[in-house]
Design a protein around this motif. Sequence first.
Motif, mmCIF file in Angstrom:
data_model
loop_
_atom_site.group_PDB
_atom_site.id
_atom_site.type_symbol
_atom_site.label_atom_id
_atom_site.label_comp_id
_atom_site.label_asym_id
_atom_site.label_seq_id
_atom_site.Cartn_x
_atom_site.Cartn_y
_atom_site.Cartn_z
ATOM 1 N N HIS B 105 1.034 -1.324 0.247
ATOM 2 C CA HIS B 105 0.138 -0.093 0.108
ATOM 3 C C HIS B 105 0.661 1.201 -0.158
ATOM 4 O O HIS B 105 1.944 1.186 0.363
ATOM 5 C CB HIS B 105 -1.117 0.055 1.097
ATOM 6 C CG HIS B 105 -1.762 -1.322 1.468
ATOM 7 N ND1 HIS B 105 -2.428 -1.796 0.376
ATOM 8 C CD2 HIS B 105 -1.740 -2.229 2.530
ATOM 9 C CE1 HIS B 105 -2.933 -2.915 0.737
ATOM 10 N NE2 HIS B 105 -2.627 -3.210 2.056
ATOM 11 N N VAL B 110 -4.999 4.178 4.699
ATOM 12 C CA VAL B 110 -5.392 2.912 4.369
ATOM 13 C C VAL B 110 -4.579 2.031 5.237
ATOM 14 O O VAL B 110 -5.002 0.893 5.880
ATOM 15 C CB VAL B 110 -5.811 2.507 3.157
ATOM 16 C CG1 VAL B 110 -6.817 3.744 2.484
ATOM 17 C CG2 VAL B 110 -4.688 2.349 2.157
ATOM 18 N N LYS B 114 -5.226 -0.942 8.531
ATOM 19 C CA LYS B 114 -4.959 -2.195 8.026
ATOM 20 C C LYS B 114 -3.902 -2.966 9.371
ATOM 21 O O LYS B 114 -4.209 -3.976 9.957
ATOM 22 C CB LYS B 114 -4.484 -2.466 6.756
ATOM 23 C CG LYS B 114 -4.301 -3.890 6.342
ATOM 24 C CD LYS B 114 -4.115 -4.143 5.103
ATOM 25 C CE LYS B 114 -3.492 -5.602 4.642
ATOM 26 N NZ LYS B 114 -3.601 -5.527 3.306
ATOM 27 N N GLN E 6 -14.167 0.736 1.740
ATOM 28 C CA GLN E 6 -13.280 -0.567 1.751
ATOM 29 C C GLN E 6 -13.817 -1.718 2.251
ATOM 30 O O GLN E 6 -14.083 -1.824 3.470
ATOM 31 C CB GLN E 6 -11.933 0.090 2.501
ATOM 32 C CG GLN E 6 -10.704 -1.035 2.281
ATOM 33 C CD GLN E 6 -10.407 -0.854 0.951
ATOM 34 O OE1 GLN E 6 -10.768 -1.696 0.029
ATOM 35 N NE2 GLN E 6 -9.283 -0.067 0.400
#
Lengths: 314, 658, 281, 341, 140
Positions: B105, B110, B114, E6
């Motif tokens: 990524h 994001v 994660k 997402q």
Amino acid sequence: MNDLREQLREAVASAFSQGRVRSFVCLEKGFYPFASIPAILHSGSEADRVQLGLSDAPLLAKYLLDAPKPAGIVVRQCDALGVSRLIRDRRVKREDLYIVSVSCPGVVDTAKIPVSPYQITALENAGDALLVHTALGRTELPWASVLLDRCLSCVSGSASPDADVVLEGEKEKLPAPVDYSGIDKVEHMTPDERYAMWEKEFAKCIRCFACRNACPACSCRKCSLDLAEPEWLSPAVTLPEQFMFHFTRAYHVAGRCVGCGECERACPVGLPLMKLNRKFTRDIETLFGVDDARIPRDVEVLGTFLPDDPEEFC
Amino acid sequence: MIRIGVFVCWCGSNIAGTVDVGKVAEESAKMPGVVHVEQNKYTCSDPGQDSIRKAIKEHRLDRVVVAACSPRMHEMTFRKCAASAGLNQYLVEMANIREHCSWVHSDMSVATPKAVDIVRRAVAKVKRSVPLFPSTIPVEKRALVIGGGIAGIQAALDIAEAGYEVTIVEREPTIGGRMAQLDKTFPTLDCSSCILTPKMVDAASHPGIRILTCSEVEDISGYVGNFQVRLRKRARSIDEARCTACGICISKCPTSRDSEFNMGLGTRKAIYMPFPQAVPNKPTIDREICRHFTEGKCGICQKVCPSGAVDFSQEDQVLNEKFGAVVAATGATQFSVEAYGEYGYGRYPDVITGLELERLISSTGPTDGKIRRPSDGRIPRTVVFIKCVGSRDENKGYPYCSKACCMYTAKHAILLKEKIPGASAYVFYMDVRAGGKDYEEFYQRSQEIGTRYVRGRVSRIYPLDGKLIVQGEDTLLGQRVEVEADLVVLAAAMVPQIDAPEMARKLGISYNQYGFFSEAHPKLRPVETNTAGVFLAGTCQGPKDIPETVAQASAAAVKVISLFAKSELTTNPNVASVDESLCSGCLWCMNVCPYKAIEEKIITERAGKETVTRSVASVNTGLCQGCGACTVACRDGAMNLLGFTNEQILAEVEALCL
Amino acid sequence: MGYAYYPGCSLHGTAKEYDMSSRACLDFLGIEYRELPDWSCCGASSAHSVDHTLAVSLPARNLILAEQMNLPLMTPCTACYSRLRGAHHALRSDPGLARKVLTALGSEYKGRYEPLSILDVLYQYGPEAVGEKVTKKLKELKVACYYGCLLLRPPEYADFDDPENPGKMERLVETTGARAVDWPHRTECCGASLSLSDTKLVVSLATFIVDMAARHGAECIVTACPMCQANLDMRQRGRTKLPVYYVTELLGLAFGLEPKRLGLTTHMVNAMGLLRAKQLA
Amino acid sequence: MLHIPKHKLLSLLEHASGSWQVFCPSRQGPTVNFGWFEGMVDPDLIPVNSCKGAFLPQTEELFTYRGTPETGLSLAAGVDEQKPVLVFFARPCDARAFTLLDRVFLEGEYADDRYKNRRARSVVVTVGCKSPLDTCFCTAFGIGPDSKAGSDVFVYDDGTSLYFEPLTEEGAGFVSSHSAYLTEGGTPVSVMEELRRAELPLAGRISVEGMAEALDSMFDDPVWEKMSARCRGCGACTYLCPTCHCFSVFDAPRGVRGKRYRSWDSCQFSDFMLMAGGHNPRPTRKERVRQRFMHKFNYSVKRQGDYLCVGCGRCIRACSVGLHAASALFDLKEAGRCKGC
Amino acid sequence: MSLDWQPKIVGFTCNWCSYAGADLAGTSRMSYPASVRIIRVPCSGRINPVFVIRAFQRGADGVLVAGCHPGDCHYSTGNMYARRRFQVARRFMEYLGMDPARLEIHWISASEGQKFQEVIRNMTDRIRAMGPNRKMREIL
């Protein structure tokens, strides 16, 4: 019919007198005269209690688990399948059993008789019809219309050969093929329709475990669904948990279900549980075939594989 | 009280570049059970590892999560590190926030959440980890080689050369196997026995090698490093110590039968040596036909024996021995070509197999090396060779390619021309497979000297006026061909020994649909099996020619040697374990276990007033490799996999979905 | 017990004598059989080149009829044998197809019994037992047993005997005292299905087969296939003409039955001549 | 008496559901079940399940929590629907059963406040049992098709219309608040008569006379062995029973959040009494079956002065092996008599 | 459904092939959506179909089951069992109403980093298009 019962009574009595058994699993008259109930006999003197179970006969196989061994049992085809299931699952040993197998024209479901059980004075199997005798007289109902659902897709009405005693009655019902149309119907729905349908069904489920406890393929000493840790299933009766419950139940009997339909009979709220079990049965048949010579008899379909199994993943 | 420490690694900018490490640390601190969190530039570096050791002591951590790279990269590193701080190494869990996060990524917004999830998973799992203890098992440094063919001999020699004891078990009266029956070998045409017999002698004379002929393996139990083996040594009826192999007994023996070694083309006596160079070079009495045993009469051999070596009273011996490793070199056999009724093998004496031709060509054979046809002893002028008899044929034989036939048929054609000038050879083939050093050239040579290769199958062979009419099809010309042959040679496929499955069961290894033993991995573990400590050499694993067989034998030997190089083995503690209180004893797990690591166990327990016995599954931790297939087969949830328990996985799922 | 007897179309036409001799033998041996009531064509040999489901349904109907009689189905005709077994095999191995056929025919086929050829039946009766019933030994008669294709191929279901090297017919025939010669062309195809479309080819095939039989010392040919019989009987053009008998005809003869009753007088190549010459009839 | 044509009933309930949580029977495929109102109602058939769920849901959330021991915990009580509960078309046996549940959850030292909240502001509308089933034997417990005990409103169904008879203030309140749908006039005399005369064939075979006393001395009677032998150990009887009320409490932790629930539990389940140490005071079917019936026909009489059974016959219909209140009462009577002689 | 949403995909991967495949995707910097969260198990034969239901219950929008290619299993046969189990289990989940696209089973070898990337990309796109999973999902 009656002399078959007489033979049965004798078979049971002699099993005790010859010391072949310590207990005998059979049917007897229930509280309602025409609803047979399971009984576990402990001496030949009780042999008179034995009934053929013309009507409402529950399946007996699972009572073998606790019956003192060696244990006798009276089986019709449906029960014979249950017994062999328990043997294959190594929950009972064949040598501990004394199997008396009776032929069966199908079992009457008194719920399908439009007469109050109190008014019934006698039930009579007249070939293709059931004669219901009442104080008021006699009603004749087409045989197929009053049978338990499981009898409608019975594998064979004749007594099962690998028994210790085989008692054949006069009449053998011609086996009907398993009807998958119900499953086809569901398969033709959209995923959302299917989900909605099962949501509705599972909402009725009160999680009483009658289906599991009645099932000859559900014979674990302790069901994993009862465990607190790991918590496979939460005691919370919510829809997500209902899906978990019914998925796991059906998956655990997948390829092992004997199709007796006792789960459905036992379900107090009338869930179509065989629609779940048979889905697996059919998929497994079509995917892996029922009997491949290369797979030993006593191995379960999902407990094995073939190198040339169909491949649908990539 | 669970006290988890989380160590978030920057890995320089590898992680910190795309993951907000600070944020991850901050979030980790809020996770249930986490009592300490810190960040390191390079956790795997010495200072990094020191900080873990320090933290374990200072904060009395009983669990450690390292949020860094892939466990395949550094799990061992951090386990050792934790262990050195007195923490059980299996209480360390890694959160892979590099390979699975920062490296794939680019957007920190994001990647960071994660990474937090990944850490949460690790925390949830380690929370349910328990200390595990690898057990160590001693290694018996003696190898058992089953089968005395070229594979077995080669493996034995290599192992013995490394200084370890080896026992070769051979069920025939001599070692040597198939190779001993061959005349010449492709592609160099050097004589088979000239290169084999010296090796046989080396093996026999090697101080580290013990050869047990007329012997078979009856039972194998135990596991890597500790196999208990029961061997049966059949009575030879000859005192090997006394016998001088003068051979008088053989010449005087009145009884004879078809010689197995000569493929039934010649005969041998009731007291016999399969072939002159047999090792051990001692005769054997075949009690099935020996008159002394069948009729109680005779005993000539005993009378004539100058050294009194004949001993009718000899009995089978049963030996129980311990070995640390086993090499299966049990070889293959020849496809029974009777299955092809159209070829008439068995009905027409002049239809023979390749191996039979080898004996006809061999100077030690029944015809002293002169090729004569069995029916009338005439020298054949026209010989037809048919390839792929039993191989590459689902209908009558096996779908696989038997591999050696193309080359030995080419060899036969060449030898035929050598021995019988002017003879003509036809080869019916499907394809010619000459992959291998100098093989293609060899095949070309057989063509150059005039062998006629016909691409097609033979549909029928029938005798007519002393000849064999071979009907077939030439698929290249697309027309029927008919050859009037004097001799037909069938290139019979190599097939597994009839009792291969039985042997596989004894060894606890798997075999393929044909009966060839299965290697642990087709590419990367070609000589190992699913059972640690059992290795494969030669044609028992699949059709092979001699060079390949020898290579594999040496490879197997190396595996044995490297196993013996260790003083003891540590077992992987991530193995299956049974909760006996839950197990219903259906033993479904037993069927799915690829390592035969699960066996039935009878336990006795109180049930109410009476004591009952019931059977449950029990895991042999020596054999279990920890794949976990059994855990899913187990309906009652009694079977679990340490290090990957149901509790842990369910917790991980939950942690990831929060 | 007993069998359901399925003559099939040929035995009502070109192969009348096969029907006669089959029934005669079964009666003589006291093998119970009942003609399948309301039997219908098995679809050989055109249906399977047209539509698979049809090719299975046609024989299936007869199989089901027999199953309802609770008897194994038996037929002398090898073409019917092939179709019936093909269907039996297909229905048992392919649930999908079975469901289709079930809907087409309205009743299910359990496949309790394998459909049989009359040779199976005689063989189950036992060559020895058959031998004991022989009253008139066919001494000196040298016969070439001819299997053709349909009894043996495809071996997946037409598995009467070893497809390449069969021997059951020989064992049956030799019980009559006749000698079965060893000849390699027992399983050669006679080309019957091309009999009309490519007669020239068929003539050469038939002639070749008969010649080979002769060259291996046979005086006559014995078969169990109406197609082969008709074809070899009609199409052989060789130097020596060999009569072509049905197994059941020779057996019948050996049982001492009337040649007429066995239909021996209805052959193309004189079937009686040889027998008279050997004082067998 | 105020009445409403049956076909108008739905609109009344639609309206009611504005200010009430309505719990009523509706058709679900082959059966009729009690459940929260979703635009359907079926006044005719006797539902498979009882309506105890209206006040004692099978699963209910007690509270949610947040945080960890390290960071400290915060609790939030599970919120109650603000609307009061309206049970519609309870049967006389069901209504009576509520009074028995009340004794358990409201009387005595502790009141169960979650039950209490729901119950307090509730109204029970009971419909007279016009066509009792063969498995009904409420009269054996002094209940009848027209019993009013436990009801706030009683409804007579003459086939075309429903007549509302308020019995309590709350009942009257409910009726008046829906007078818009009801018309005055007439009394369903014939229906009342019918209900009074209704005969329950099964009740004839069963009497609970002195059952409690008899059981005092039957704890170790062999009859339990015989009765329980066929029990499959499922919870169908107890879950469908209008008077069974056992529950268990458990948590559903989800990371730093979690909920505490309670769900029905059944004394027939093998691990109902299983203790942390692994000891199980009721190890076999015998103890469990005995517990069920001793509780219903003996303990409860001693504790609350009443049998814990209303003869609704649901266990009879539910049990797949014919082990139910009726058969038990019958067998126990037999056994009791034998002791006598 | 908005594209910035997402999805949450739980990926069960075997340690020897598919997990390594994912590692390779990382070492070769092959980017893919941050939708997948991986649970490492020794072998696809260790993956209980019930885990999949549990994932959906707890809020997963999709589940990926990945193992070695049949024939390449580190434990030789584990994935063969997985194949049978998931062929029937997956059919059954769909029968219960699960959307087919939410459960994917793939064979991904240690050398197929790119395949792993593609699988995640495609799966994420499909699930994005469908939106969050509501079926079998518990509300907390």
